[in-house]
Design an enzyme around this catalytic site. Sequence first.
Site, PDB file in Angstrom:
ATOM      1  N   LYS A  22      24.234  14.458  -3.105  1.00 44.89           N
ATOM      2  CA  LYS A  22      23.486  15.109  -2.017  1.00 44.89           C
ATOM      3  C   LYS A  22      22.773  13.744  -1.109  1.00 44.89           C
ATOM      4  O   LYS A  22      22.948  13.500  -0.109  1.00 44.89           O
ATOM      5  CB  LYS A  22      22.575  16.086  -2.129  1.00 44.89           C
ATOM      6  CG  LYS A  22      21.455  16.414  -1.309  1.00 44.89           C
ATOM      7  CD  LYS A  22      20.371  17.169  -1.465  1.00 44.89           C
ATOM      8  CE  LYS A  22      19.263  16.791  -2.065  1.00 44.89           C
ATOM      9  NZ  LYS A  22      18.430  16.204  -1.060  1.00 44.89           N
ATOM     10  N   ASN A  23      22.211  12.987  -2.443  1.00 44.43           N
ATOM     11  CA  ASN A  23      21.371  11.899  -1.789  1.00 44.43           C
ATOM     12  C   ASN A  23      22.287  10.671  -1.307  1.00 44.43           C
ATOM     13  O   ASN A  23      21.530   9.453  -0.866  1.00 44.43           O
ATOM     14  CB  ASN A  23      20.194  11.509  -2.550  1.00 44.43           C
ATOM     15  CG  ASN A  23      19.203  12.631  -2.750  1.00 44.43           C
ATOM     16  OD1 ASN A  23      19.196  13.691  -1.872  1.00 44.43           O
ATOM     17  ND2 ASN A  23      18.505  12.788  -3.896  1.00 44.43           N
ATOM     18  N   ARG A  92      14.152  16.324   4.624  1.00 44.57           N
ATOM     19  CA  ARG A  92      13.705  14.844   4.954  1.00 44.57           C
ATOM     20  C   ARG A  92      14.790  13.976   5.483  1.00 44.57           C
ATOM     21  O   ARG A  92      14.285  13.022   6.251  1.00 44.57           O
ATOM     22  CB  ARG A  92      13.298  14.573   3.525  1.00 44.57           C
ATOM     23  CG  ARG A  92      12.784  12.932   3.245  1.00 44.57           C
ATOM     24  CD  ARG A  92      11.563  12.880   3.924  1.00 44.57           C
ATOM     25  NE  ARG A  92      10.996  11.483   3.834  1.00 44.57           N
ATOM     26  CZ  ARG A  92       9.772  10.911   3.836  1.00 44.57           C
ATOM     27  NH1 ARG A  92       8.896  11.819   4.317  1.00 44.57           N
ATOM     28  NH2 ARG A  92       9.376   9.690   3.718  1.00 44.57           N
ATOM     29  N   CYS A 116      11.054  18.733   0.713  1.00 44.69           N
ATOM     30  CA  CYS A 116      10.483  19.405  -0.223  1.00 44.69           C
ATOM     31  C   CYS A 116       9.027  18.947  -0.049  1.00 44.69           C
ATOM     32  O   CYS A 116       8.674  17.700   0.274  1.00 44.69           O
ATOM     33  CB  CYS A 116      11.004  18.953  -1.523  1.00 44.69           C
ATOM     34  SG  CYS A 116      12.450  19.671  -1.826  1.00 44.69           S
ATOM     35  N   ARG A 121       4.358  12.293   1.713  1.00 44.44           N
ATOM     36  CA  ARG A 121       5.614  11.627   2.186  1.00 44.44           C
ATOM     37  C   ARG A 121       5.577  11.258   3.558  1.00 44.44           C
ATOM     38  O   ARG A 121       6.186  11.703   4.573  1.00 44.44           O
ATOM     39  CB  ARG A 121       6.578  12.830   2.132  1.00 44.44           C
ATOM     40  CG  ARG A 121       6.823  13.300   0.682  1.00 44.44           C
ATOM     41  CD  ARG A 121       8.101  14.299   0.573  1.00 44.44           C
ATOM     42  NE  ARG A 121       9.153  13.573   0.399  1.00 44.44           N
ATOM     43  CZ  ARG A 121      10.378  14.178   0.072  1.00 44.44           C
ATOM     44  NH1 ARG A 121      10.599  15.419   0.339  1.00 44.44           N
ATOM     45  NH2 ARG A 121      11.807  13.272  -0.030  1.00 44.44           N
ATOM     46  N   PRO A 122       4.530  10.116   3.877  1.00 48.03           N
ATOM     47  CA  PRO A 122       4.435   9.630   5.183  1.00 48.03           C
ATOM     48  C   PRO A 122       5.735   8.752   5.652  1.00 48.03           C
ATOM     49  O   PRO A 122       6.818   8.742   4.731  1.00 48.03           O
ATOM     50  CB  PRO A 122       3.588   8.484   5.045  1.00 48.03           C
ATOM     51  CG  PRO A 122       3.287   8.284   3.641  1.00 48.03           C
ATOM     52  CD  PRO A 122       3.794   9.213   2.972  1.00 48.03           C
ATOM     53  N   ILE A 123       6.060   8.309   6.825  1.00 45.42           N
ATOM     54  CA  ILE A 123       7.165   7.641   7.287  1.00 45.42           C
ATOM     55  C   ILE A 123       6.719   6.009   7.662  1.00 45.42           C
ATOM     56  O   ILE A 123       7.497   5.469   8.385  1.00 45.42           O
ATOM     57  CB  ILE A 123       7.959   8.289   8.075  1.00 45.42           C
ATOM     58  CG1 ILE A 123       7.094   8.478   9.681  1.00 45.42           C
ATOM     59  CG2 ILE A 123       8.372   9.540   7.826  1.00 45.42           C
ATOM     60  CD1 ILE A 123       8.047   9.025  10.835  1.00 45.42           C
ATOM     61  N   ASP A 124       5.408   5.655   7.187  1.00 46.11           N
ATOM     62  CA  ASP A 124       4.919   4.416   7.822  1.00 46.11           C
ATOM     63  C   ASP A 124       5.991   3.120   7.482  1.00 46.11           C
ATOM     64  O   ASP A 124       5.955   2.256   8.200  1.00 46.11           O
ATOM     65  CB  ASP A 124       3.524   4.310   7.140  1.00 46.11           C
ATOM     66  CG  ASP A 124       3.512   4.187   5.385  1.00 46.11           C
ATOM     67  OD1 ASP A 124       4.162   5.172   4.975  1.00 46.11           O
ATOM     68  OD2 ASP A 124       3.222   3.302   4.918  1.00 46.11           O
ATOM     69  N   ASP A 308      13.369  13.132  -9.637  1.00 41.88           N
ATOM     70  CA  ASP A 308      14.094  14.431  -9.422  1.00 41.88           C
ATOM     71  C   ASP A 308      14.336  15.215 -10.583  1.00 41.88           C
ATOM     72  O   ASP A 308      14.676  16.690 -10.822  1.00 41.88           O
ATOM     73  CB  ASP A 308      15.176  14.370  -8.734  1.00 41.88           C
ATOM     74  CG  ASP A 308      14.935  13.909  -7.406  1.00 41.88           C
ATOM     75  OD1 ASP A 308      15.882  13.367  -6.720  1.00 41.88           O
ATOM     76  OD2 ASP A 308      13.933  14.050  -6.837  1.00 41.88           O
ATOM     77  N   ILE A 330       5.999   8.920  -8.674  1.00 41.37           N
ATOM     78  CA  ILE A 330       6.670   8.530  -7.629  1.00 41.37           C
ATOM     79  C   ILE A 330       5.738   9.737  -6.432  1.00 41.37           C
ATOM     80  O   ILE A 330       5.525   9.341  -5.322  1.00 41.37           O
ATOM     81  CB  ILE A 330       8.226   9.074  -7.492  1.00 41.37           C
ATOM     82  CG1 ILE A 330       9.017   8.084  -8.676  1.00 41.37           C
ATOM     83  CG2 ILE A 330       8.685   8.754  -6.262  1.00 41.37           C
ATOM     84  CD1 ILE A 330       8.764   6.732  -8.140  1.00 41.37           C
ATOM     85  N   ARG A 400      19.978  23.913  -1.003  1.00 44.40           N
ATOM     86  CA  ARG A 400      19.846  22.695  -0.180  1.00 44.40           C
ATOM     87  C   ARG A 400      20.516  21.522  -1.097  1.00 44.40           C
ATOM     88  O   ARG A 400      21.190  20.433  -0.657  1.00 44.40           O
ATOM     89  CB  ARG A 400      18.434  22.287   0.317  1.00 44.40           C
ATOM     90  CG  ARG A 400      17.754  23.216   1.125  1.00 44.40           C
ATOM     91  CD  ARG A 400      16.493  22.457   1.503  1.00 44.40           C
ATOM     92  NE  ARG A 400      16.809  21.119   1.730  1.00 44.40           N
ATOM     93  CZ  ARG A 400      15.737  20.079   1.429  1.00 44.40           C
ATOM     94  NH1 ARG A 400      14.409  20.534   0.775  1.00 44.40           N
ATOM     95  NH2 ARG A 400      15.850  18.967   1.706  1.00 44.40           N
TER      96      ARG A 400
END
Length: 421
Positions: A22-23, A92, A116, A121-124, A308, A330, A400
């Site tokens: 998936k990833n 995500r 999830c 889970r910022p996107i900075d 995970d 993490i 998912r």
Amino acid sequence: MKALTICGTRGLFGSVRIPGAKNSVLPMLAASVLCHGTVTLTNVPCLSDVASSVRILQSIGCRITQHSGCISVTSPETPGNAVSEELMRTMRSSLFYLAPMLARTGRARIGTPGGCRLGARPIDMHLSGLARMGARAEENADGSLTLSAPDGLSGADITLRFPSVGTTETLLMAASTARGESVLRGVATEPEVTDLARFLQSAGADITGIGTRTLRVRGSDCLMGTRYAVCPDRITAATVLCAVAGCGGEVLLTNIRSAHMAEVLRALRGAGCMISASGEDSAALASDGTLRAAGERETGVYPAFPTDAAPLLAAALLRAEGESRVTDTIFENRFACAEGFAALGARVSVRGRTLEVRGVPRLAGAALRAPDLRGGAALVIAALQAEGESRIAEAQHISRGYEDIASLFASLGADIAWVNQ
Ligand code: EPZ
């Protein structure tokens, strides 16, 4: 909405061919927007996140054909440059469309990505890296973001403060067609990042240092269509192994990369499983279902034990003699599934990022709710060990990231089925 019913305490026996990751496939589908011509991906898993990716690609004008594990994507000369709020919230990975749209069109409008709820889970880091390459960001009245780079993106020397998987993939995509050279330092080296880099190389990207913490990318004028096979999903493999370890039984996994699973295999050996990896692409596990507690186990960035797989290992240890403590370094909220473990009669407690497990002799079926993708899979593993029937609501989270988790475990002898919620 779908739910799962499970009647546990059966041993699991058989063999499983592990599907594509998936990833890996999710960033590759986004990266196909960078390519002029048709991209064909093979070994594509049948997941709801892949279906969401197809909807995003079609919404920006890409032509898609799909048949039995293959997806072909043909982007228009000028793809769209905005992803709707609704599609952003599906996962995500909607965030992966930011760099390709920006690189191809000079603009990109995105909302807050879904996914999830594992923490903030910022996107900075994505945004600051793209800013270093010349992108300008502004917040719109509705809270969405518009990034623009009217003169295109330029290569930059960027050091990540943390080896973020998604940020590495965003910057790799942006650098692949940026003007000049980029040096990306302190990057993630997860197998899925390596897979994306090799996919981009197959489309004509000039990337060196793949698999190391420093990637050098010389921007190409344009990337071409390509055909690429997605690498196997090491977390699906870990899910099957943890289930057989906890329930007892024997399983042969094929179509894996055992080198990608070294820490998972080591942890399960340490818990008392017999594991033989016959060659690079298959592994066998046997367990009598009475595991040894793991003591202290900590996740980390690759090649450490993967975040995970933390809830999956914890589920396998719920009946292990002694105390196990699994810490996720993490994400802040990795163990939302602990509530479900307790409902099944497990003795668990969450202290910060650490799940403490004191093994109990037996578990009893209960009504459960999947909190997220891997937490839901962990509840499946736990319920397979419980006497009597369990029911897992909100099981769409699990779809998912797993092709059909009920068929997967039913093929190994489990009593598990989908039902309407
Ligand atoms: C990817 O998420 C995976 N998802 C996750 O798998 C996986 O758990 C994670 O990498 C770690 O291996 C996909 O690839 C689609 P990160 P990602 O950026 O990219 C912080 C699954 O179940 N961070 O490496 O979101 C972040 O909050 C999913 O398959 C920032 O602070 O992970 C987290 O604490 C779950 N700012 C840490 O870094 C940023 O800009 C690691 O996140 C980005 C990240």
